[in-house]
Design an enzyme around this catalytic site. Structure first.
Site, PDB file in Angstrom:
ATOM      1  N   THR A   1       0.822  -1.208   0.000  1.00 32.42           N
ATOM      2  CA  THR A   1       0.000   0.000   0.000  1.00 32.42           C
ATOM      3  C   THR A   1       0.861   1.266   0.000  1.00 32.42           C
ATOM      4  OG1 THR A   1      -1.653  -1.197   1.261  1.00 32.42           O
ATOM      5  CG2 THR A   1      -1.833   1.194   1.260  1.00 32.42           C
TER       6      THR A   1
ATOM      7  N   GLY B   1       3.054  -3.081   8.536  1.00 28.38           N
ATOM      8  CA  GLY B   1       3.348  -3.318   9.943  1.00 28.38           C
ATOM      9  C   GLY B   1       4.832  -3.539  10.149  1.00 28.38           C
TER      10      GLY B   1
ATOM     11  N   GLU C   1      -6.840  -6.005   3.832  1.00 30.05           N
ATOM     12  CA  GLU C   1      -7.080  -7.203   3.011  1.00 30.05           C
ATOM     13  C   GLU C   1      -8.343  -7.067   2.160  1.00 30.05           C
ATOM     14  OE1 GLU C   1      -5.009  -9.505   2.499  1.00 30.05           O
ATOM     15  OE2 GLU C   1      -3.606  -8.962   4.079  1.00 30.05           O
TER      16      GLU C   1
HETATM   17  C1  LIG Z   1      -4.764  -1.358  10.504  1.00 24.90           C
HETATM   18  C2  LIG Z   1      -4.268  -1.433   9.093  1.00 24.90           C
HETATM   19  C3  LIG Z   1      -3.147  -2.199   8.782  1.00 24.90           C
HETATM   20  C4  LIG Z   1      -2.644  -2.274   7.475  1.00 24.90           C
HETATM   21  N1  LIG Z   1      -1.514  -2.995   7.222  1.00 24.90           N
HETATM   22  C5  LIG Z   1      -0.982  -3.011   5.959  1.00 24.90           C
HETATM   23  C6  LIG Z   1       0.234  -3.699   5.666  1.00 24.90           C
HETATM   24  O1  LIG Z   1       0.827  -4.311   6.549  1.00 24.90           O
HETATM   25  N2  LIG Z   1       0.746  -3.667   4.395  1.00 24.90           N
HETATM   26  C7  LIG Z   1       0.118  -2.973   3.409  1.00 24.90           C
HETATM   27  O2  LIG Z   1       0.618  -2.947   2.282  1.00 24.90           O
HETATM   28  N3  LIG Z   1      -1.057  -2.307   3.650  1.00 24.90           N
HETATM   29  C8  LIG Z   1      -1.617  -2.310   4.899  1.00 24.90           C
HETATM   30  N4  LIG Z   1      -2.794  -1.610   5.150  1.00 24.90           N
HETATM   31  C9  LIG Z   1      -3.459  -0.852   4.072  1.00 24.90           C
HETATM   32  C10 LIG Z   1      -4.730  -1.524   3.584  1.00 24.90           C
HETATM   33  O3  LIG Z   1      -4.407  -2.639   2.826  1.00 24.90           O
HETATM   34  C11 LIG Z   1      -5.576  -0.516   2.776  1.00 24.90           C
HETATM   35  O4  LIG Z   1      -5.957   0.506   3.654  1.00 24.90           O
HETATM   36  C12 LIG Z   1      -6.799  -1.178   2.182  1.00 24.90           C
HETATM   37  O5  LIG Z   1      -6.422  -1.994   1.127  1.00 24.90           O
HETATM   38  C13 LIG Z   1      -7.844  -0.185   1.673  1.00 24.90           C
HETATM   39  O6  LIG Z   1      -7.291   0.613   0.678  1.00 24.90           O
HETATM   40  P1  LIG Z   1      -7.289   2.200   0.800  1.00 24.90           P
HETATM   41  O7  LIG Z   1      -6.869   2.577   2.151  1.00 24.90           O
HETATM   42  O8  LIG Z   1      -6.519   2.691  -0.351  1.00 24.90           O
HETATM   43  O9  LIG Z   1      -8.796   2.625   0.616  1.00 24.90           O
HETATM   44  P2  LIG Z   1      -9.449   3.326  -0.663  1.00 24.90           P
HETATM   45  O10 LIG Z   1      -9.453   2.390  -1.802  1.00 24.90           O
HETATM   46  O11 LIG Z   1      -8.862   4.663  -0.890  1.00 24.90           O
HETATM   47  O12 LIG Z   1     -10.952   3.469  -0.147  1.00 24.90           O
HETATM   48  C14 LIG Z   1     -11.560   4.728   0.101  1.00 24.90           C
HETATM   49  C15 LIG Z   1     -13.008   4.639  -0.299  1.00 24.90           C
HETATM   50  O13 LIG Z   1     -13.100   4.459  -1.704  1.00 24.90           O
HETATM   51  C16 LIG Z   1     -13.945   3.382  -1.992  1.00 24.90           C
HETATM   52  N5  LIG Z   1     -13.517   2.679  -3.194  1.00 24.90           N
HETATM   53  C17 LIG Z   1     -12.267   2.356  -3.581  1.00 24.90           C
HETATM   54  N6  LIG Z   1     -12.307   1.640  -4.708  1.00 24.90           N
HETATM   55  C18 LIG Z   1     -13.613   1.493  -5.042  1.00 24.90           C
HETATM   56  C19 LIG Z   1     -14.297   0.838  -6.105  1.00 24.90           C
HETATM   57  N7  LIG Z   1     -13.639   0.175  -7.035  1.00 24.90           N
HETATM   58  N8  LIG Z   1     -15.649   0.905  -6.121  1.00 24.90           N
HETATM   59  C20 LIG Z   1     -16.326   1.540  -5.173  1.00 24.90           C
HETATM   60  N9  LIG Z   1     -15.719   2.167  -4.141  1.00 24.90           N
HETATM   61  C21 LIG Z   1     -14.373   2.151  -4.074  1.00 24.90           C
HETATM   62  C22 LIG Z   1     -13.884   2.482  -0.793  1.00 24.90           C
HETATM   63  O14 LIG Z   1     -15.056   1.703  -0.678  1.00 24.90           O
HETATM   64  C23 LIG Z   1     -13.747   3.475   0.348  1.00 24.90           C
HETATM   65  O15 LIG Z   1     -15.026   3.887   0.761  1.00 24.90           O
HETATM   66  C24 LIG Z   1      -3.299  -1.550   6.454  1.00 24.90           C
HETATM   67  C25 LIG Z   1      -4.453  -0.793   6.761  1.00 24.90           C
HETATM   68  C26 LIG Z   1      -4.932  -0.730   8.052  1.00 24.90           C
HETATM   69  C27 LIG Z   1      -6.156   0.100   8.364  1.00 24.90           C
END
Ligand SMILES: Cc1cc2nc3c(=O)[nH]c(=O)nc-3n(C[C@H](O)[C@H](O)[C@H](O)COP(=O)(O)OP(=O)(O)OC[C@H]3O[C@@H](n4cnc5c(N)ncnc54)[C@H](O)[C@@H]3O)c2cc1C
Ligand SMILES: Cc1cc2nc3c(=O)[nH]c(=O)nc-3n(C[C@H](O)[C@H](O)[C@H](O)COP(=O)(O)OP(=O)(O)OC[C@H]3O[C@@H](n4cnc5c(N)ncnc54)[C@H](O)[C@@H]3O)c2cc1C
Lengths: 669, 669
Positions: B152, B191, B434
Site C-alpha cells: 500500500t 506493519g 485485506e
Molecule cells: C490497521 C491497518 C493495517 C494495514 N496494514 C498493511 C500492511 O501491513 N501492508 C500494506 O501494504 N497495507 C496495509 N494496510 C493498508 C490496507 O491494505 C488498505 O488501507 C486497504 O487496502 C484499503 O485501501 P485504501 O486505504 O486505499 O482505501 P481506498 O481504496 O482509498 O478506499 C476509500 C473509499 O473508496 C472506496 N472505493 C475504492 N475503490 C472502489 C471501487 N472500485 N468501487 C467503489 N468504491 C471504491 C472504498 O469503498 C472506500 O469507501 C493496512 C491498513 C490498516 C487500516
C-alpha cells in the site's frame, strides 16, 4: 509548512457549486449576528498560540494529557472571566467553549473543568435557596472553587433510587454525615472529580430522624483549597483511561463519615429543619425540565458530530482518486463511486435534519418552560417522551454515521490524524450518558403504549402523538404516492402500527397472567421498536416542516439544494425502515425498486453541491483538526506533515533496537 | 489482590447450566488434542512473568508502547525459536501467537514483528524461486533479518495497478533502481516498517528495456543490519497513532534511487533475464489463492472478536444488577431485561456461526488448493466471490457486535479496563485491510450478476450459487412455514431476487446507453445489497448444516443448546433483513409478529445457558483482559483495582494544581 494552494479537485468542486455556501453558513450559525459572534470567538480563541498544541494529544501519556488539558482549561477559564467582566459571556459563548466545537478545537479530548460550568453552577442555581445561591454562586462564578456533579456510582447509573451513598442527619451537631457504605457505592464518572475539582454536589439518600427521605443534593468540599490535599474521609482519584473524552479527568469518590453543615444540603425543593424535620418537595416533575434541557442540547451536539465527520470524509472523497470506473479511463475522485455517495450524503442530510430538529425542539422546550412557570404541566410527559427517543436515535445514528465516514476513507481514516477516532469517542459517549439509549427508548415506549390505550378509548391525543388517532381511524394506508408528504404520513402510520403491536403484545401477556411490568419487559423488543419509529416519524415530519420553512426564506439556488437534501433524507430514512413499511403498507417489489432508484437519483443530484454543503457547515480547520479534511484539501501533505511530529520519528534508530531487537537477531550467530 | 471467590450470581449461573461447557470447549478448540495443546501454550506463554505488563498499555505514550511491544515481540520470537528447535512450531502455534488470542493476550495492541512471519516469509515462499528461498528463508526463519511487506502507498491501497513506486532495470549493472517518484508514492501502512524491520518485500511497477511490465515484488534492505541506520536513499518512519493496533509500528517508506541486485526480484512467477528480457507469468490466478487464504483466516478472527466481546458483556450482565422490572422486587441481573438479551445473545450465536463457517470455508479452501495444484481452476471464481463477501459481512457484523456488547455495559464499557476499546480497534480494522469491505462486496456482486446471466440462458450453476437456478424456476416462494429449513431456503430465494434486481438495473442502464462499467457503478446500491444477501444466505445455510452436524456428534444436552443457538441465529438474521423478505415473499404483519415473538422465545430459552456458552469459548482471563469479564465476576473489585495502577493516582495532588489551577483560582482574590 508554507501555505498550500487549494487542491485543484477541491477547487473545481467549489467553482461549480450552484449556491453560495456563505448564505447557508449564516443560517447554520443562527443568523448574521451570531455568525459574526462566532467568527470573533474563533479569532479570539484559535489564534492564541497558547491554545495550540505542538504535539498532537494522541502522543501524550494519560498523565501528560491531563496536565495539558488542565493548563488549557485554566486559560479558557481566564478568557471567560474577561468576557464576563466585559458582559460578553452569553449562553452561546459558554455553549461554544464548553460543549461546542470551539471547545473541541482547543481541548479535543474534553475539558476537566467543564462540569463546573455545566452542572455544578446550574445545580446550585436550580436547587439552592436564594441564600445558598448568594453563598456559593459568587465563589463558583469566580472560580475560587471548582465543582463537579457526583451522582453515578460504581454500582448505579440508570436506577437512581438504587444509589447507596447516604447522608444521615445528626441534629446534635446540625450536620449531615455522608458515607459510601460499600465499594459499589463509590461515586464513579463525574468529570473533573479525579484531581481537578475541590467541591462537588454529591447526590445521596437522605435520612433524618432515622427515616429514609429520598435523594438529595449536598455540597461537599473534597480538597483543601490551599493545598488541594483530599479532605479527611475522602478517597479520591481518576478512574483511568477511556475510549474517548480522555482529558476530562472523570473521577471516583469514597466518603467515610464526612460531615457537612446542615446548610450544605441544597434546599430549594425540599428542606431539612435544624431539628431534623423533613419537608418534602411540592413538585418533583420540575427536575424533568433540566433533563429535557440537556437532552435537547445533546441533539444539536449529534448534528455537530455528523457535520464534522461528513465534512472530513466528503472533502477526502473529492481529493482521493481510486479505482477506474471504466478501465479505459483514469481513476476518478472516489466521490464518483455511487456506493461512496451512499456513505457520505445521507450523513450530510442527517447533520442538517438533526440540527434543524434540535433547533425546533429547543424552541418547543422554551415555550414549554414558560408554560411550566405558569403552572401548566400538560405537555411535560409528551415532551419528555419525545426528548428521550430523539436523544437515543440521534446519538446512535450520529455514532454510526461517524464510523461510516471514517470507513469511507479507507485505511487513512484509521489514523488518529484523520481525527475520526476522537470524534467517534465523543459521539458514542452520548449513547450512554444522560440516560442510556435503551432505557430512553423504553421510557418513550411506556408513554406511547399508555396513550395508545387512551386513543382506543376515543381520547384525542396531544400533538406529537395525534397521528395515532388518525391511524386507528384509517386502518389501511392508501395514500402512498411517493410524494414527500406521503412518506412523512406513511412514517406516522407505520409508527402507530408499531405502537399498536407493542400494545397488543403487552395486553396478550397480561391476559396470560403476567403483571403489567413483566409483560412490558417480555415485550421489550416491541417497545423499543415502537419508540424508534415514533422518533423517526417525528424526525421525518420535522425535516419536512423545517426545511420547507427554511427554503421559503432563502435564495432559490439554496432552496433547490435543500429540497434535494430533504428528499434524500426522507427516501433514505424510509429505505432504512423498509421492513416496517412493507409490513404495514401495501407496497410491491417494484415500489421498493422505485425508491432505491430514487435514492440513487438524489445522490446524483446532490453530488455537484456536496462540497459546498459541507463547506457551509463552516467548520474551522482547527475544529476539524484532520489531515484528511482541511479546507485546502492537501491531504497527503498534511498526513505526511503529521508524521514529522511523531516522537518516534525524532530518532532514526529507536533505543529498542539495541536493547531488544539486535540481541534477538544476533542470538543465533 | 488476593484471589477472590467467584461472584455468587455468576456461580449460580454455572450451577444451573444444562450442559458441560468443557464438552463445547473441546469442540471449539478443534478436538481433544488441540485443546491440550492450547492449554500448554497458554501455560508456557501466559505464566511467564516477563510476558505480563504491570502498567496497562493504555497508560503508555506511543513511544513507550512501541518499545514495550518490541520487547515482548522479541521474547515471543525467542520462544518460537525454541519451539522450532524442538519441532513444535505447528501452524496453529503461529496462528495463536501472531494473529490469535494468545498473541493478543501478550501484545494486545499488536506485534511489530508479526508481518515478518505472516507476510514476509510466506511471500518469499510463494513467490521466490528455489534458489531465492534457499538464500533468504534460512536468514528469515532464524530472524537474522526482520522483514515486512510493503504494498500500500499513501495514494493507493485498493487499486494496485495504480501504485506509483517503480523499479527500472539497469542491464549495465544488473540492478533495479527503485523510486517513489512522488509523495503519494510513499509506501504507507506496512506493519513493523517504521523502526522494526530491516528488510521488506516492496511491490513496484516493473520497467525493463524501457517498457512497462506490471507489478513485481522486490526484496529491499531498509536498514543496516549492524547499526539499524536507514540505508542510503531510504526515508523511513512510523505513520503515527491510530484507532487501534497501536503497537504494530506501521510505517512509511520513500525510496530514492535505491539499487537492488537483479536477484532481489522474486522470480517464481515472472522473470527478468540479465539482459532485461521479461518473461511473463504463466498464470496470474494463483495469487488469488493467497488472498483467499488470508480472508478465510480473517473470518475466524471475527468469530474470536465476537467470542471475546460477548463473554465480557454476558458475564457483566450476570453480575450487574440494575432497574427493578417490578417496582416491588429487588433489582435483577440486567440479563433479565429482554432488551439486554437481545443485545447479547445474537452476538454469542454469531460467534458460533462465524466460527463454524470459518472452519467450513477453511476446509473448502484446502480441497480447492489440492484441486488447483492438479491444475483444476474451475471453482476458483466461485470461492473467491464467496470469500470476498463473507470477509466483508463477518467483519462488519463483528465490529458492530463488539460495539453492541460495549454499549450493553453502560458507562463502564467505555473504560479501557473493560478492554472493549482495544477489541473494537482490532475488529474494525478488518473492515479495511485485506480488501476494503465495499470493494469486496462489489467484487462478489460482479460475479453474481455474471452467473445470473448464465442462469437465464439455462446454464446449471456451481454449488454455492445453484440456488439462483432454483429461484428462476420457482418464481414465487411458497414454502415459508417458519421451519429452520424454510428460513434457509427463503434466504436463498431472497438473495436470488436481489441478484435479479441488480441484474435488471444494470441491463436497464445499458439499454439507456451506458457502458457496462458505468451501468454497474450507477447500480452500486443494488450490487452491494445483492452481495450482502448472497453472503447471508450462505451463512444461514452453513449455520444450519454445520450446527446440525455438530449436534449429531455431541451429548444430547449440548445438542439441545446448539439447536436454540441455531434457531436464534436464523430468526435474528431473518428479522434483520425482514425488508428483503417482505419484498419478495408473501408474508403478513402477523407472520412478522410471529417471528418477533419467536425471537423473544429463543432468547428466553438461551438465557439459562448464556454463561455456560460463553464459558465454553474458554477464553483465558489474560486473553479477555477485562475488569468486566473476568471468570470470577468480581467486577467492581477489578475495576477499582485497575484505578490503582493509574499513574495519575500515584500522587494525591497533581503538579498541575500548583502550576495552573491554583494561580487560576486565586487570580481574583
Ligand atoms: C490497521 C491497518 C493495517 C494495514 N496494514 C498493511 C500492511 O501491513 N501492508 C500494506 O501494504 N497495507 C496495509 N494496510 C493498508 C490496507 O491494505 C488498505 O488501507 C486497504 O487496502 C484499503 O485501501 P485504501 O486505504 O486505499 O482505501 P481506498 O481504496 O482509498 O478506499 C476509500 C473509499 O473508496 C472506496 N472505493 C475504492 N475503490 C472502489 C471501487 N472500485 N468501487 C467503489 N468504491 C471504491 C472504498 O469503498 C472506500 O469507501 C493496512 C491498513 C490498516 C487500516
Ligand atoms: C463518558 C461518560 C461521562 C460520564 N459523566 C458523568 C458525570 O459527569 N456525572 C455522573 O454522575 N455520571 C456520569 N457518567 C455516568 C452515566 O451517567 C451512566 O453511565 C449512565 O447513566 C448509564 O448508566 P449505567 O452506566 O449505570 O448503565 P446501566 O444502567 O448499568 O446499563 C447497563 C445495561 O443495562 C440496561 N438497563 C439498565 N436499566 C434497564 C432497564 N430499566 N430496562 C432495560 N435495560 C436496562 C442498559 O440498557 C444497558 O444495556 C458518565 C458516563 C460516561 C460514559
Amino acid at each position: 509548512m508554507p501555505a498550500l494552494e487549494v487542491n485543484p479537485d477541491l477547487q473545481k468542486e467549489r467553482n461549480t457549486a450552484t449556491f453560495d455556501p456563505k448564505e447557508f453558513s449564516i443560517f447554520w450559525a443562527g443568523g448574521a449576528d451570531k455568525y459574526k459572534e462566532k467568527k470573533a470567538l474563533e479569532k479570539m480563541f484559535l489564534e492564541d498560540p497558547e491554545m495550540k498544541d505542538d504535539l498532537p494529544t494522541s502522543y501524550l501519556s494519560h498523565k501528560e494529557l491531563y496536565e495539558n488539558s488542565l493548563r488549557k482549561a485554566c486559560l479558557i477559564g481566564e478568557k471567560i472571566r474577561k468576557l464576563r467582566a466585559d458582559g460578553e459571556d452569553g449562553v452561546d459563548t459558554y455553549n461554544a467553549l464548553l460543549g461546542g466545537s470551539l471547545g473541541a478545537a482547543i481541548l479535543k479530548e474534553g475539558n476537566p473543568i467543564s462540569l463546573h460550568y455545566i452542572m455544578f453552577v446550574p445545580t446550585i442555581m436550580g436547587q439552592g435557596t436564594m441564600e445558598q445561591q448568594v453563598e456559593w454562586l459568587s465563589k463558583a462564578w469566580d472560580c475560587e472553587i471548582i465543582g463537579t456533579y457526583a451522582q453515578t456510582e460504581l454500582g448505579h447509573g440508570t436506577f437512581l433510587r438504587g444509589l447507596e451513598t447516604r447522608a444521615d442527619y445528626d441534629a446534635s451537631t446540625k450536620e449531615f454525615v455522608i458515607n459510601t457504605p460499600s465499594l459499589s457505592a463509590y461515586k464513579w464518572w463525574p468529570g473533573g472529580l479525579g484531581h481537578t475539582a475541590n467541591h462537588a454536589v454529591v447526590v445521596a439518600q437522605l435520612y433524618t430522624k432515622g427515616e429514609f427521605r429520598g435523594l438529595a443534593p449536598f455540597i461537599v468540599q473534597l480538597r483543601d483549597t490551599e493545598t488541594h490535599m483530599p479532605m479527611p474521609g475522602i478517597d479520591i482519584g481518576d478512574i483511568g483511561t477511556k475510549l474517548g473524552m480522555k482529558g476530562v479527568n472523570n473521577g471516583y469518590l469514597g466518603l467515610k463519615n464526612v460531615r457537612v453543615p446542615l446548610n450544605n444540603m441544597l434546599m430549594k425543593n425540599q428542606q431539612v429543619l435544624p431539628d431534623g424535620t423533613y419537608v418534602a418537595p411540592k413538585n418533583s416533575v420540575l427536575t424533568y425540565g433540566t433533563m429535557m434541557f440537556v437532552r435537547c442540547a445533546l441533539i444539536r451536539d449529534t448534528a455537530q458530530s455528523l457535520a464534522k465527520a461528513s465534512t472530513i470524509a466528503t472533502r477526502y472523497a473529492a481529493v482521493r482518486r481510486q479505482s477506474p470506473i471504466d478501465p479505459k479511463e483514469p481513476e476518478p475522485q472516489i466521490m464518483e463511486h455511487t456506493t461512496q455517495q451512499l456513505k457520505l450524503f445521507p450523513q450530510i442530510a442527517k447533520a442538517i435534519v438533526f440540527k434543524t430538529t434540535g433547533d425546533g425542539i429547543w424552541n418547543m422546550y422554551n415555550v414549554l418552560s414558560g408554560e411550566i412557570e405558569l403552572g401548566n404541566l400538560d405537555r411535560l410527559p409528551e415532551m419528555h417522551a419525545l426528548s428521550c427517543c430523539l436523544k437515543a436515535i440521534c446519538s446512535a445514528d450520529a455514532a454510526a454515521g461517524v464510523e461510516t465516514c471514517r470507513l469511507s476513507c479507507g485505511g487513512h481514516g484509521y489514523m488518529d490524524c484523520s481525527n475520526f477516532p476522537t470524534i467517534y469517542g465523543m459521539t458514542t459517549a452520548v449513547c450512554t450518558y444522560e440516560g442510556e439509549n435503551t432505557v430512553m427508548l423504553l421510557q418513550t415506549a411506556r408513554y406511547l403504549v399508555k396513550v395508545y390505550g387512551q386513543a382506543l378509548s376515543g381520547d384525542q391525543l396531544v400533538p406529537t402523538v395525534a397521528y395515532i388517532n388518525e391511524a386507528i381511524k384509517q386502518k389501511e394506508f392508501v395514500y402512498f404516492d411517493g410524494s414527500l408528504e406521503s412518506i412523512v404520513k406513511a412514517f406516522q402510520f407505520v409508527a402507530a402500527n408499531k405502537v399498536r403491536v407493542a400494545y397488543e403484545q403487552i395486553e396478550q401477556r397480561r391476559r396470560q397472567g403476567h403483571s403489567t411490568e413483566v409483560a412490558a419487559n417480555l415485550s421489550g423488543v416491541f417497545l423499543t421498536g415502537a419508540a424508534d419509529l415514533h422518533g423517526r416519524a417525528f424526525l421525518a415530519q420535522s425535516a419536512y416542516t423545517e426545511l420547507m420553512a427554511v427554503s421559503r426564506q432563502v435564495s432559490p439556488a439554496l432552496a433547490d439544494v435543500l429540497m434535494v437534501v430533504l428528499e434524500l433524507y426522507l427516501v433514505d430514512a424510509c429505505l432504512n425502515r423498509i421492513g416496517d413499511f412493507l409490513r404495514f403498507i401495501e407496497l410491491t417489489d417494484a415500489d421498493v425498486t422505485k425508491l432505491e432508484v430514487r435514492l440513487e437519483s438524489c445522490l446524483k443530484r446532490l453530488r455537484p453541491n456536496a462540497i459546498a454543503l459541507v463547506d457551509s457547515f463552516d467548520l474551522h480547520d482547527r475544529v476539524l483538526d484532520s489531515a484528511l479534511g482541511a479546507y485546502d484539501g492537501n491531504v497527503y501533505e498534511h498526513i505526511f506533515e503529521s508524521t514529522k511530529k511523531n516522537p518516534l520519528n525524532k530518532e532514526p534508530v529507536n533505543a529498542g533496537f539495541h536493547k531488544y531487537l539486535k540481541p534477538f537477531m544476533k542470538a543465533h550467530l
